[in-house]
Design an enzyme around this catalytic site. Structure first.
Site, PDB file in Angstrom:
ATOM      1  N   ASP A  13      40.217  31.134  30.400  1.00 43.23           N
ATOM      2  CA  ASP A  13      41.166  31.166  29.275  1.00 43.23           C
ATOM      3  C   ASP A  13      40.472  31.928  28.144  1.00 43.23           C
ATOM      4  O   ASP A  13      39.272  32.223  28.217  1.00 43.23           O
ATOM      5  CB  ASP A  13      41.515  29.735  28.831  1.00 43.23           C
ATOM      6  N   SER A  14      41.214  32.187  27.078  1.00 40.26           N
ATOM      7  CA  SER A  14      40.609  32.810  25.903  1.00 40.26           C
ATOM      8  C   SER A  14      39.609  31.865  25.235  1.00 40.26           C
ATOM      9  O   SER A  14      38.827  32.297  24.401  1.00 40.26           O
ATOM     10  CB  SER A  14      41.690  33.174  24.893  1.00 40.26           C
ATOM     11  N   TYR A  45      43.827  35.465  22.306  1.00 42.10           N
ATOM     12  CA  TYR A  45      44.470  36.519  23.105  1.00 42.10           C
ATOM     13  C   TYR A  45      45.906  36.747  22.627  1.00 42.10           C
ATOM     14  O   TYR A  45      46.445  37.828  22.767  1.00 42.10           O
ATOM     15  CB  TYR A  45      44.551  36.106  24.577  1.00 42.10           C
ATOM     16  N   CYS A  76      45.795  30.219  31.204  1.00 42.39           N
ATOM     17  CA  CYS A  76      46.213  30.802  29.926  1.00 42.39           C
ATOM     18  C   CYS A  76      47.600  31.392  30.126  1.00 42.39           C
ATOM     19  O   CYS A  76      47.779  32.283  30.979  1.00 42.39           O
ATOM     20  CB  CYS A  76      45.210  31.893  29.548  1.00 42.39           C
ATOM     21  N   GLU A 155      40.565  26.117  18.484  1.00 37.58           N
ATOM     22  CA  GLU A 155      39.219  26.556  18.905  1.00 37.58           C
ATOM     23  C   GLU A 155      38.123  25.939  18.027  1.00 37.58           C
ATOM     24  O   GLU A 155      37.002  25.759  18.466  1.00 37.58           O
ATOM     25  CB  GLU A 155      39.084  28.086  18.771  1.00 37.58           C
ATOM     26  N   CYS A 186      51.346  27.135  25.585  1.00 37.82           N
ATOM     27  CA  CYS A 186      49.987  27.680  25.409  1.00 37.82           C
ATOM     28  C   CYS A 186      49.064  26.547  25.788  1.00 37.82           C
ATOM     29  O   CYS A 186      49.266  25.399  25.356  1.00 37.82           O
ATOM     30  CB  CYS A 186      49.760  28.107  23.963  1.00 37.82           C
ATOM     31  N   THR A 187      48.036  26.854  26.572  1.00 45.73           N
ATOM     32  CA  THR A 187      47.191  25.784  27.111  1.00 45.73           C
ATOM     33  C   THR A 187      46.322  25.120  26.036  1.00 45.73           C
ATOM     34  O   THR A 187      45.732  24.066  26.276  1.00 45.73           O
ATOM     35  CB  THR A 187      46.312  26.308  28.261  1.00 45.73           C
ATOM     36  N   HIS A 188      46.243  25.724  24.854  1.00 44.11           N
ATOM     37  CA  HIS A 188      45.525  25.064  23.750  1.00 44.11           C
ATOM     38  C   HIS A 188      46.319  23.862  23.195  1.00 44.11           C
ATOM     39  O   HIS A 188      45.737  22.916  22.676  1.00 44.11           O
ATOM     40  CB  HIS A 188      45.296  26.039  22.589  1.00 44.11           C
TER      41      HIS A 188
HETATM   42  N1  DGL Z   1      45.464  29.380  25.712  1.00 40.91           N
HETATM   43  C1  DGL Z   1      46.161  30.603  25.747  1.00 40.91           C
HETATM   44  C2  DGL Z   1      47.577  30.478  26.219  1.00 40.91           C
HETATM   45  O1  DGL Z   1      47.851  29.624  27.020  1.00 40.91           O
HETATM   46  C3  DGL Z   1      45.881  31.656  24.736  1.00 40.91           C
HETATM   47  C4  DGL Z   1      45.775  31.291  23.302  1.00 40.91           C
HETATM   48  C5  DGL Z   1      45.236  32.461  22.528  1.00 40.91           C
HETATM   49  O2  DGL Z   1      44.115  32.861  22.799  1.00 40.91           O
HETATM   50  O3  DGL Z   1      45.973  32.992  21.697  1.00 40.91           O
HETATM   51  O4  DGL Z   1      48.436  31.234  25.857  1.00 40.91           O
END
Ligand code: DGL
Length: 257
Positions: A13-14, A45, A76, A155, A186-188
């Protein structure tokens, strides 16, 4: 290059977001070895161009394959939308599993007329999401909410700080009490699930982690690549951001309850 059943599963992931997927992968396949790569030096990302995300993703896949990965999980949504098709064409011999906004389960759930999809600006802009919304959205009101800045804030950790709720108020406060469910695209975002509910309302949240874990299991089984070990597997954390501090941050996200 032949893939080996005793290789590891490479996950990237990012940054820390992919760890929300990694947790589902480890729960579903506890005897597999996993190597997690967080590209925190290049996060976020979701506010880059598609071409930049493809280039970064390709470099990580090369690295993970050199490390002996037998399969790749793009943990991601942004990198899946931007790069999965190209990566699958380029590395046709490798199972590459992506993650997408869990709009399908959200639309299939009862009493979900108005669905809020939170994701990065790129994810919501690219064709893959547009097609997903067209396929599953009919009969529902699907509201897309780009969330610039949210992944970057996550983050940094310290997720109970008041500025996290303040940022969510700015991004999605307008939908408070007005939607039936929220897709965390988004996985975050699962790491701030509680704070999202505080702002939007106590509604069901959907994310793609479990679907991705089951897809990995199917793909490994199809290719005879499931581990034969019955002992708990290893989970290794690597980051493009130098320093032990980043790895400790990853471990703390992995252990969050
Ligand atoms: N975790 C990522 C996603 O699922 C990317 C978040 C990012 O880096 O902007 O989209």
């Amino acid at each position: 290059m032949a893939l080996r059943f005793n290789g590891s599963v490479g996950v990237f992931d990012s940054g820390v977001g992919g760890i929300s997927v990694l947790r589902a992968l480890v729960d579903t396949l506890p005897c597999e070895d996993f190597v997690f790569f967080g590209d925190s030096a290049n996060a976020p990302y979701g506010e880059k161009s598609r071409e930049q995300v493809v280039r970064l993703s390709r470099d990580i896949v090369d690295f993970l394959l050199d490390e002996g990965a037998k399969a790749i999980v793009i943990a991601c949504n942004t990198a899946t939308s931007a790069a999965a098709a190209e990566l699958r064409a380029e590395y046709a011999h490798v199972p590459i599993i992506g993650v997408e906004p869990a709009l399908k389960p959200a639309t299939l759930a009862p009493n979900a007329k108005r669905i809020l999809v939170m994701a990065t600006p790129i994810t919501l802009r690219l064709d893959k999401y547009q097609q997903l919304a067209e396929k599953w959205g009919s009969g529902h009101e699907v509201i897309s909410a780009p969330c610039p800045g949210l992944a970057s804030r996550i983050e940094q950790g310290d997720l109970d700080a008041p500025d996290v709720t303040g940022l969510l108020e700015d991004l999605v406060g307008a939908y408070a009490g007005r939607v039936d469910s929220v897709v965390l695209g988004c996985t975050h975002y699962p790491f701030v699930a509680r704070q999202i509910r505080q702002v939007v309302g106590d509604v069901p949240l959907f994310d793609g982690a479990q679907g991705t874990a089951l897809q990995l299991q199917r793909k490994l089984a199809e290719r005879g690549l499931l581990t034969k070990s019955t002992a708990p597997g290893r989970v290794e954390f690597l980051s493009s951001k130098p320093g032990e501090e980043e790895i400790s941050l990853y471990r703390s996200f992995f252990e969050l309850k």
